[in-house]
Design a protein around this motif. Structure first.
Motif, PDB file in Angstrom:
ATOM      1  N   GLU A   1       0.826  -1.206   0.000  1.00 21.65           N
ATOM      2  CA  GLU A   1       0.000   0.000   0.000  1.00 21.65           C
ATOM      3  C   GLU A   1       0.863   1.260   0.000  1.00 21.65           C
ATOM      4  O   GLU A   1       0.542   2.243  -0.671  1.00 21.65           O
ATOM      5  CB  GLU A   1      -0.934  -0.004   1.206  1.00 21.65           C
ATOM      6  CG  GLU A   1      -2.045  -1.040   1.148  1.00 21.65           C
ATOM      7  CD  GLU A   1      -1.583  -2.453   1.446  1.00 21.65           C
ATOM      8  OE1 GLU A   1      -2.328  -3.402   1.149  1.00 21.65           O
ATOM      9  OE2 GLU A   1      -0.449  -2.607   1.988  1.00 21.65           O
ATOM     10  N   LYS A   2       1.962   1.242   0.752  1.00 19.04           N
ATOM     11  CA  LYS A   2       2.851   2.403   0.783  1.00 19.04           C
ATOM     12  C   LYS A   2       3.545   2.587  -0.563  1.00 19.04           C
ATOM     13  O   LYS A   2       3.721   3.725  -1.021  1.00 19.04           O
ATOM     14  CB  LYS A   2       3.892   2.233   1.890  1.00 19.04           C
ATOM     15  CG  LYS A   2       4.806   3.448   2.059  1.00 19.04           C
ATOM     16  CD  LYS A   2       4.015   4.693   2.464  1.00 19.04           C
ATOM     17  CE  LYS A   2       4.922   5.878   2.699  1.00 19.04           C
ATOM     18  NZ  LYS A   2       4.157   7.096   3.088  1.00 19.04           N
ATOM     19  N   ALA A   3       3.913   1.492  -1.203  1.00 15.84           N
ATOM     20  CA  ALA A   3       4.527   1.583  -2.521  1.00 15.84           C
ATOM     21  C   ALA A   3       3.580   2.259  -3.509  1.00 15.84           C
ATOM     22  O   ALA A   3       3.981   3.156  -4.270  1.00 15.84           O
ATOM     23  CB  ALA A   3       4.910   0.191  -3.022  1.00 15.84           C
ATOM     24  N   LEU A   4       2.311   1.861  -3.487  1.00 17.14           N
ATOM     25  CA  LEU A   4       1.327   2.470  -4.389  1.00 17.14           C
ATOM     26  C   LEU A   4       1.121   3.942  -4.067  1.00 17.14           C
ATOM     27  O   LEU A   4       0.948   4.772  -4.973  1.00 17.14           O
ATOM     28  CB  LEU A   4      -0.013   1.739  -4.297  1.00 17.14           C
ATOM     29  CG  LEU A   4      -0.079   0.327  -4.875  1.00 17.14           C
ATOM     30  CD1 LEU A   4      -1.523  -0.157  -4.882  1.00 17.14           C
ATOM     31  CD2 LEU A   4       0.494   0.265  -6.280  1.00 17.14           C
TER      32      LEU A   4
ATOM     33  N   LEU B   1      -5.841  -2.986 -15.336  1.00 15.47           N
ATOM     34  CA  LEU B   1      -7.304  -2.971 -15.355  1.00 15.47           C
ATOM     35  C   LEU B   1      -7.871  -2.804 -13.951  1.00 15.47           C
ATOM     36  O   LEU B   1      -8.706  -1.940 -13.705  1.00 15.47           O
ATOM     37  CB  LEU B   1      -7.828  -4.257 -15.990  1.00 15.47           C
ATOM     38  CG  LEU B   1      -9.327  -4.289 -16.276  1.00 15.47           C
ATOM     39  CD1 LEU B   1      -9.691  -3.292 -17.366  1.00 15.47           C
ATOM     40  CD2 LEU B   1      -9.780  -5.689 -16.668  1.00 15.47           C
ATOM     41  N   ILE B   2      -7.417  -3.622 -13.025  1.00 18.70           N
ATOM     42  CA  ILE B   2      -7.930  -3.574 -11.655  1.00 18.70           C
ATOM     43  C   ILE B   2      -6.813  -3.260 -10.657  1.00 18.70           C
ATOM     44  O   ILE B   2      -6.916  -2.330  -9.874  1.00 18.70           O
ATOM     45  CB  ILE B   2      -8.632  -4.902 -11.274  1.00 18.70           C
ATOM     46  CG1 ILE B   2      -9.853  -5.145 -12.190  1.00 18.70           C
ATOM     47  CG2 ILE B   2      -9.057  -4.887  -9.810  1.00 18.70           C
ATOM     48  CD1 ILE B   2     -10.533  -6.484 -11.965  1.00 18.70           C
ATOM     49  N   CYS B   3      -5.733  -4.032 -10.702  1.00 18.03           N
ATOM     50  CA  CYS B   3      -4.641  -3.871  -9.737  1.00 18.03           C
ATOM     51  C   CYS B   3      -3.351  -3.486 -10.453  1.00 18.03           C
ATOM     52  O   CYS B   3      -3.036  -4.061 -11.498  1.00 18.03           O
ATOM     53  CB  CYS B   3      -4.418  -5.164  -8.960  1.00 18.03           C
ATOM     54  SG  CYS B   3      -5.883  -5.751  -8.082  1.00 18.03           S
ATOM     55  N   PRO B   4      -2.571  -2.560  -9.910  1.00 19.11           N
ATOM     56  CA  PRO B   4      -1.339  -2.111 -10.563  1.00 19.11           C
ATOM     57  C   PRO B   4      -0.346  -3.223 -10.870  1.00 19.11           C
ATOM     58  O   PRO B   4       0.379  -3.166 -11.866  1.00 19.11           O
ATOM     59  CB  PRO B   4      -0.753  -1.108  -9.560  1.00 19.11           C
ATOM     60  CG  PRO B   4      -1.934  -0.594  -8.810  1.00 19.11           C
ATOM     61  CD  PRO B   4      -2.857  -1.761  -8.697  1.00 19.11           C
TER      62      PRO B   4
ATOM     63  N   ARG C   1       8.639  -5.314  -2.518  1.00 23.28           N
ATOM     64  CA  ARG C   1      10.071  -5.510  -2.255  1.00 23.28           C
ATOM     65  C   ARG C   1      10.925  -4.894  -3.356  1.00 23.28           C
ATOM     66  O   ARG C   1      11.890  -4.166  -3.082  1.00 23.28           O
ATOM     67  CB  ARG C   1      10.367  -7.009  -2.138  1.00 23.28           C
ATOM     68  CG  ARG C   1      11.852  -7.350  -2.053  1.00 23.28           C
ATOM     69  CD  ARG C   1      12.078  -8.694  -1.389  1.00 23.28           C
ATOM     70  NE  ARG C   1      11.146  -9.697  -1.860  1.00 23.28           N
ATOM     71  CZ  ARG C   1      11.392 -10.571  -2.856  1.00 23.28           C
ATOM     72  NH1 ARG C   1      12.538 -10.521  -3.496  1.00 23.28           N
ATOM     73  NH2 ARG C   1      10.489 -11.469  -3.196  1.00 23.28           N
ATOM     74  N   TYR C   2      10.560  -5.144  -4.604  1.00 18.48           N
ATOM     75  CA  TYR C   2      11.348  -4.601  -5.713  1.00 18.48           C
ATOM     76  C   TYR C   2      11.177  -3.090  -5.832  1.00 18.48           C
ATOM     77  O   TYR C   2      12.111  -2.381  -6.201  1.00 18.48           O
ATOM     78  CB  TYR C   2      10.962  -5.294  -7.021  1.00 18.48           C
ATOM     79  CG  TYR C   2      11.393  -6.745  -7.074  1.00 18.48           C
ATOM     80  CD1 TYR C   2      12.567  -7.161  -6.469  1.00 18.48           C
ATOM     81  CD2 TYR C   2      10.621  -7.700  -7.738  1.00 18.48           C
ATOM     82  CE1 TYR C   2      12.960  -8.495  -6.513  1.00 18.48           C
ATOM     83  CE2 TYR C   2      11.009  -9.026  -7.790  1.00 18.48           C
ATOM     84  CZ  TYR C   2      12.179  -9.425  -7.174  1.00 18.48           C
ATOM     85  OH  TYR C   2      12.567 -10.740  -7.220  1.00 18.48           O
ATOM     86  N   PHE C   3       9.987  -2.590  -5.495  1.00 18.81           N
ATOM     87  CA  PHE C   3       9.809  -1.141  -5.537  1.00 18.81           C
ATOM     88  C   PHE C   3      10.740  -0.461  -4.540  1.00 18.81           C
ATOM     89  O   PHE C   3      11.403   0.535  -4.860  1.00 18.81           O
ATOM     90  CB  PHE C   3       8.363  -0.742  -5.239  1.00 18.81           C
ATOM     91  CG  PHE C   3       8.221   0.744  -5.040  1.00 18.81           C
ATOM     92  CD1 PHE C   3       8.182   1.604  -6.120  1.00 18.81           C
ATOM     93  CD2 PHE C   3       8.198   1.291  -3.750  1.00 18.81           C
ATOM     94  CE1 PHE C   3       8.100   2.982  -5.947  1.00 18.81           C
ATOM     95  CE2 PHE C   3       8.112   2.666  -3.565  1.00 18.81           C
ATOM     96  CZ  PHE C   3       8.068   3.505  -4.672  1.00 18.81           C
ATOM     97  N   PHE C   4      10.801  -0.974  -3.323  1.00 22.79           N
ATOM     98  CA  PHE C   4      11.609  -0.301  -2.312  1.00 22.79           C
ATOM     99  C   PHE C   4      13.107  -0.488  -2.548  1.00 22.79           C
ATOM    100  O   PHE C   4      13.914   0.299  -2.054  1.00 22.79           O
ATOM    101  CB  PHE C   4      11.183  -0.731  -0.908  1.00 22.79           C
ATOM    102  CG  PHE C   4       9.929  -0.039  -0.463  1.00 22.79           C
ATOM    103  CD1 PHE C   4       9.941   1.314  -0.168  1.00 22.79           C
ATOM    104  CD2 PHE C   4       8.719  -0.725  -0.393  1.00 22.79           C
ATOM    105  CE1 PHE C   4       8.776   1.973   0.209  1.00 22.79           C
ATOM    106  CE2 PHE C   4       7.554  -0.086  -0.007  1.00 22.79           C
ATOM    107  CZ  PHE C   4       7.587   1.274   0.291  1.00 22.79           C
TER     108      PHE C   4
END
Length: 502
Positions: A6-9, A113-116, A134-137
Motif C-alpha cells: 500500500e505504501k509503494a502504491l 485494469l484492476i490492480c497495478p 520488495r522490488y519497488f523499495f
C-alpha cells in the motif's frame, strides 16, 4: 518507513502528472538535440518520457547491457497492443513448456485494469504484492529523488521519475532480478520518446494497427503517428507490422518502411496466420486473429534470433491460444446476482476500438437472443443497456460516443437504456452526491439521442451506482433477459469487472 504494498502504491500515485503542459517544453531541444523537423514531433507537450530513464536505471544498478540482455520483443501501436503482447508471450511460454526454452517469461503492459501489479507478469501470472513492494523499495532506496514530493520545477533527472516512468523502471528491475529469459514489452504511448524506448537492442519490434489517437501529442496526421510508433525500430532487430488499413495511398506503410530502412531493416507486414485454430473463443472477434497473427510472427522471429528452431509446433500454437486470456477485452460475464443478465465488457477507448466493440456486442447478443431487438420493452427478448464513461483531456469523449452510437445503430443493436457515469468508485450505499449533468454530459445526451432517439438516459455519479442502476433496470424490466455493454475506458471496465467478480 512502512514498506508495504500500500505504501509503494501511495508513492507511485503521488508522482502522477496532474496535467500536461499547454505548450512544448523549451528545454527539449537541449536534451534531444536530434529532434527531427517536419515529423510531427512538434505536437509533443512537456518533456518526452524517455528523458531520464537511462540516468535513473544506473543508480538502481542496471546498465544498457543489462536491459538488452532481457531479450526483448518491443510492441507499439494504436490498438491491440496489449492483446498482441499477451499472445506473443503465450506462444513463447507454450514453446518453452515443451522444449525448456524460454524457461521463464516476462510481460509488461500498461495500463492495468484492476490492480497495478497486473502490469508486470512472470510466466503469464501477475506478480504477487510482496514482490511488487520488495522490488519497488529496492528502487526507492537507490533513487533519493523518490524521497521527496515530485517537483516539476527541478531539472528532469533531479526531480525523478513520474508515475509511468516509475512503473517501467520497476518492470525492468523485476525482470532482471527474476532472471527471465525474455520480455515482451508494451509501449505506453507513441514509441520514439516513450519511456520503454530506453531499450537499445531489442530482438524483435512489432507495430499493431495504427489509427488517430493521442493526436495532440503524436499528430496531427496519420503519418506523424506512424513516425512516432515506428521509433521502436532498431538496427539489428526484426521489424514487423500488422497489415495496416490505410486509405491514403499507403502513407502509413510508407512511413514504416522508411523508418525501418533508416535502421537497416526491412519491415515485414504480417497477414492473418492460417495456423491459428478456427472457432476458438479467444480469437473472437475477428480482430483478435490479426493480433494473434502478429504475436505469432513476433514469437517465431524471437526464436530465430535466439538461434532456436523458427517455427512453433501446431501443438504450441493450439496450447498458446487455449491458455491465452486478456482481462477487459471482449469479456463476457454472466451476472451471478441477476438471473438472465449478461455483461459485455471491452476497454475500447478510441474511435476505431469502440466501433469494433459495437460490432462484437451486436454479434454476441444476436447469437444469444432468440427475439429481435424490436421487442425490447415488450415482455420478451432482452433489455439492452450501455454504460459509458470516458474522461481524458487528450480525447474528445463526445466524438468517441458518436462513433459508438453510430456503430451500434449500423449494426442494428438498439439500446434501451444508456447510463453515463464518472470514474468514481464510491459504493452505491455510500453515494450521497447529487450529480447534476454538466455541459459535457448534456453534449453526450444530445449526441446519443441523435443516433438512437428512443433511448432512456441516466446519469450516475459513480461506477458502483451505474452498475446498480443497470441491475435494477434488468430486475424490474418486463424483458426476459438483460444485455449490458460496458465500454469507453479501462478506468470504467476495471471497476465494473471487479464489482461483478466480488
Amino acid at each position: 518507513m512502512d514498506r508495504t504494498y500500500e505504501k509503494a502504491l501511495e508513492i507511485i500515485d503521488s508522482r502522477k502528472r496532474v496535467r500536461r503542459p499547454n505548450a512544448a517544453c523549451s528545454s527539449r531541444a537541449s536534451l534531444l538535440p536530434n529532434l527531427p523537423v517536419g515529423s510531427g514531433t512538434s505536437g509533443l507537450r512537456g518533456m518526452p518520457s524517455l528523458v531520464g530513464m537511462a540516468e535513473w536505471l544506473q543508480p538502481v544498478g542496471h546498465s544498457a547491457d543489462d536491459i538488452n540482455a532481457l531479450n526483448i520483443i518491443h510492441v507499439a501501436g494504436t490498438k491491440g497492443k496489449g492483446s498482441t503482447c499477451a499472445f506473443a508471450e503465450s506462444f513463447l511460454r507454450a514453446h518453452g513448456r515443451r522444449t525448456g526454452y524460454p524457461a521463464k517469461t516476462g510481460l509488461y503492459t500498461s495500463p492495468h485494469l484492476i490492480c497495478p501489479e497486473e502490469r508486470i507478469r512472470l510466466d503469464g501470472r501477475t506478480i504477487d504484492r510482496e514482490r511488487f513492494a520488495r522490488y519497488f523499495f529496492e528502487i526507492f532506496d537507490r533513487l533519493p529523488q523518490l524521497h521527496s514530493p515530485y517537483d516539476s520545477s527541478l531539472p528532469v533527472v533531479q526531480r525523478g521519475p513520474r508515475n509511468l516512468q516509475l512503473y517501467a523502471l520497476l518492470a525492468f528491475h523485476t525482470f532482471i532480478r527474476e532472471k527471465v529469459d525474455m520480455v515482451v514489452l508494451e509501449t505506453h504511448s507513441g514509441g520514439e520518446y516513450d519511456a520503454t524506448n530506453v531499450v537499445e537492442r531489442p530482438l524483435v519490434t512489432a507495430i499493431t494497427t495504427l489509427g488517430m489517437d493521442h493526436v495532440v501529442t503524436l499528430g496531427p496526421g496519420m503519418e506523424n503517428i506512424a513516425w512516432h510508433k515506428a521509433g521502436i525500430f532498431k538496427s539489428g532487430a526484426v521489424a514487423l507490422s500488422t497489415v495496416q488499413a490505410d486509405d491514403t495511398d499507403r502513407t502509413v506503410e510508407g512511413v514504416l518502411h522508411g523508418r525501418a530502412e533508416a535502421k537497416g531493416q526491412v519491415v515485414r507486414f504480417v497477414a492473418e496466420d492460417e495456423r491459428l485454430p478456427t472457432g476458438a473463443r479467444q480469437l473472437q472477434p475477428r480482430v483478435q486473429r490479426k493480433n494473434a497473427s502478429l504475436g505469432l510472427a513476433a514469437a517465431e522471429a524471437w526464436l530465430e534470433a535466439r538461434g532456436k528452431p523458427r517455427e512453433l509446433s501446431a501443438n504450441d500454437v493450439q496450447a498458446a491460444v487455449e491458455q491465452w486470456s486478456w482481462p477487459g477485452r471482449f469479456k463476457v460475464v454472466h451476472d451471478a446476482g441477476i438471473s438472465g443478465c449478461t455483461w459485455y465488457l471491452d476497454a475500447a477507448h478510441n474511435e476505431m476500438s469502440v466501433a469494433i466493440a459495437a460490432q462484437w456486442f451486436a454479434a454476441e447478443t444476436a447469437a444469444a437472443s432468440a427475439m429481435p431487438t424490436s421487442s425490447l420493452e415488450s415482455g420478451e427478448g432482452s433489455a439492452r443497456i450501455l454504460i459509458f464513461s470516458h474522461i481524458n483531456e487528450l480525447r474528445d469523449s463526445v466524438a468517441l460516443l458518436a462513433s459508438l452510437a453510430t456503430a451500434l445503430r449500423d449494426c442494428q443493436a438498439e439500446i434501451g437504456h444508456v447510463i453515463f457515469t464518472k470514474y468514481a468508485t464510491i459504493k452505491p450505499g455510500e453515494d450521497k452526491a447529487d450529480w447534476r449533468p454538466s455541459l459535457e454530459a448534456e453534449k453526450l445526451h444530445a449526441t446519443w439521442q441523435k443516433c438512437q432517439p428512443g433511448t432512456r438516459i441516466w446519469d450516475e455519479s459513480s461506477i458502483g451506482a451505474a452498475v446498480a442502476r443497470a441491475r435494477d433496470i434488468v430486475k424490474f424490466s418486463t424483458c426476459s433477459a438483460g444485455q449490458v455493454l460496458v465500454t469507453g475506458s479501462q478506468h470504467l471496465v476495471g471497476p465494473v469487472l471487479e464489482i461483478l467478480q466480488s
